[in-house]
Design an enzyme around this catalytic site. Structure first.
Site, short mmCIF file in Angstrom:
data_model
loop_
_atom_site.label_atom_id
_atom_site.label_comp_id
_atom_site.label_asym_id
_atom_site.label_seq_id
_atom_site.Cartn_x
_atom_site.Cartn_y
_atom_site.Cartn_z
CB THR A 121 -0.91 0.07 1.24
OG1 THR A 121 -0.11 0.30 2.41
CG2 THR A 121 -1.73 -1.19 1.41
CG ASP A 122 1.16 5.84 -1.52
OD1 ASP A 122 2.20 6.00 -0.84
OD2 ASP A 122 0.85 6.61 -2.45
CB ALA A 123 2.15 6.38 3.48
CG LEU A 124 -2.13 2.02 5.22
CD1 LEU A 124 -2.29 0.83 6.14
CD2 LEU A 124 -3.24 2.05 4.18
#
Length: 483
Positions: free
Chosen positions: A255-258
């Site tokens: 994931t991209d940064a949550l």
């Protein structure tokens, strides 16, 4: 009562955390020993090459197969060279050059540098097709606006990184290039049909998958036809049906940064977002840059709770942790290339320069650099012509606050070189150029994404396709202003 140790370890095996400062704190290493998949390094973690190598060795002491990731795209997004600017041009410059073999060599060189420091995963290349001129977050990070060109360079970049023993992570699936808002701040919407995505945004992902990329990063963007009201990061239709089934990807989905608003706001926080991403098919959850032990434990606890209340199936989390472990196993056996100092990036930046108009008669100009706020992903990395000038006078201004009459007074009889990033989008930027060009020979140096804007009345328009240290030197050279 504490978490079940086995379930906690399983949950940790899906997380990419981070830590503050140049030295990994004890908790960061302890979490690795407890099963944490790995850490992402940011500029605040990086001082000197020797220090980085010491840090990654400390993490590896926690567990030999820990994943150590970084956003080292070259160009405007650099972590290793955040104090000076990257010695490599970014993707827009490489796409403009059009030499796929050069792109592979550049990324192999970046990979070799990372491998020598003990970094095993590069959260690059950006393979988004930048079809929106005013895209605030992709821009020069993209190889261009043509899907075919972007696909060819994306595959070369992934292959170059992995030939050096560093896993590539192509981003941001299913394509962030058509957005006009920044997913760090909000949830952008790309309201197109899946067929438009297949023709415009997805060819580079098909190319990197065919080239064997070990990882793909999700986008915190909304594509209503596929994702409904939420982001792609939380969409099984995107991560499983499209990426896995239709495009045949078998590696790790990261994931991209949550912590980014495009995900955190949609989920109600980082921990609930982690559960939703896992349920949708993500394997490695990048928590973000501002991480401490408490946050990691809170995310792990939420995953364990979700295993108990039915939001997550244990088989899904085991699958995710297994893919993270497979990625780690590959990084341990991939081998590394030798990093050798080279002028490769600077030579490439020179090839990317485009000049429209005439550069003759630029003797002893006044260089005016227009301030541009950096995006979150770029960070406060130095840019511009300053480090490369031969003593030529340089002043910095804010476009909306600059007084053209005062700048004319300072310039006197000298021509003016106006340097900026995304000048046409800056409040007061186009007006400043026009005002100066009425009385002085003006050359514009655009170091952002080369949109169609060309100001009237200027002598020349120079496009660098990026603002890295290499791009800045190339621009100073073509202007004849280098030391």
């Amino acid at each position: 009562m504490g978490l079940d140790p086995g379930l906690r370890r399983l949950a940790l095996g899906t997380l990419l955390a981070a830590y503050p400062g140049p030295v990994p704190p004890d908790w960061a290493v302890d979490l690795v020993a407890d099963g944490l998949a790995g850490h992402t390094l940011f500029g605040t973690n990086i001082d000197t090459p020797a220090q980085v190598a010491t840090s990654t060795a400390a993490l590896r002491a926690g567990r030999a197969d820990v994943l150590v990731a970084v956003d080292e795209e070259g160009g405007d997004v650099t972590r290793l060279a955040h104090a000076t600017g990257s010695p490599y041009p970014g993707n827009a410059a490489l796409g403009a050059i059009g030499d796929v073999a050069l792109t592979r060599r550049i990324y192999q060189a970046i990979g070799a540098e990372l491998a020598a420091l003990g970094i095993t995963v590069n959260l690059a290349p950006t393979v988004d097709v930048n079809t929106a001129d005013d895209n605030p977050v992709i821009g020069t990070r993209s190889f261009g606006a043509d899907p075919v060109r972007v696909a060819a360079h994306s595959a070369a970049a992934a292959a170059g990184l992995q030939s050096a023993g560093v896993a590539a992570c192509a981003k941001h699936f299913p394509g962030h290039g058509a957005t006009v808002t920044d997913s760090h701040h909000e949830l952008p919407t790309v309201d197109v049909t899946p067929e438009v995505l297949r023709q415009r945004d997805l060819p580079p992902f098909a190319a990197v998958i065919a080239a064997g990329t070990k990882a793909v990063m999700t986008a915190h963007i909304r594509v209503p036809a596929l994702t409904g009201a939420g982001p792609a990061t939380f969409s099984r239709a995107v991560l499983v049906e499209l990426l896995r089934h239709e495009y045949g990807f078998t590696g790790a989905v990261i994931t991209d940064a949550l912590e980014m608003k495009g995900a955190a706001l949609a989920a109600g926080g980082i921990a609930p977002g982690a559960v939703r991403a896992l349920a949708a098919g993500a394997d490695l959850l990048c928590i973000g840059a501002k991480v401490d032990a408490e946050l990691v434990e809170r995310v792990a606890a939420e995953i364990v709770t979700a295993l108990g209340d039915g939001r997550l199936a244990r088989t899904r989390v085991e699958q995710a942790a297994g893919r993270a472990a497979e990625l780690a196993a590959w990084t341990r056996t991939a081998g590394t290339a030798t990093a050798t100092p080279t002028d490769l990036g600077y030579a490439a930046a020179r090839r990317a320069i485009r000049v429209e108009g005439v550069l003759t008669g630029l003797h002893h100009p006044l260089v005016v650099q227009v301030h541009t706020r950096s995006t979150i992903v770029e960070g406060r990395v130095p840019w511009g012509l300053g480090p490369h000038l031969d003593g030529t006078e340089l002043i910095q201004v804010v476009a909306a606050e600059a007084d053209p009459q005062e700048l004319r007074r300072i310039a006197g009889a000298r021509p003016i070189v106006l340097v900026g990033r995304r000048l046409h989008r800056l409040p007061g930027g186009p007006e400043l150029v026009t005002a100066l060009a009425t009385t002085h020979p003006v050359v514009v140096v655009e170091m952002g994404w080369p949109a169609s804007w060309r100001p009237a009345g200027t002598r020349a328009f120079v496009t660098t396709y990026g603002a890295s240290h290499a791009n800045g030197r190339a621009a100073a050279e073509v202007l004849g202003l280098t030391r």
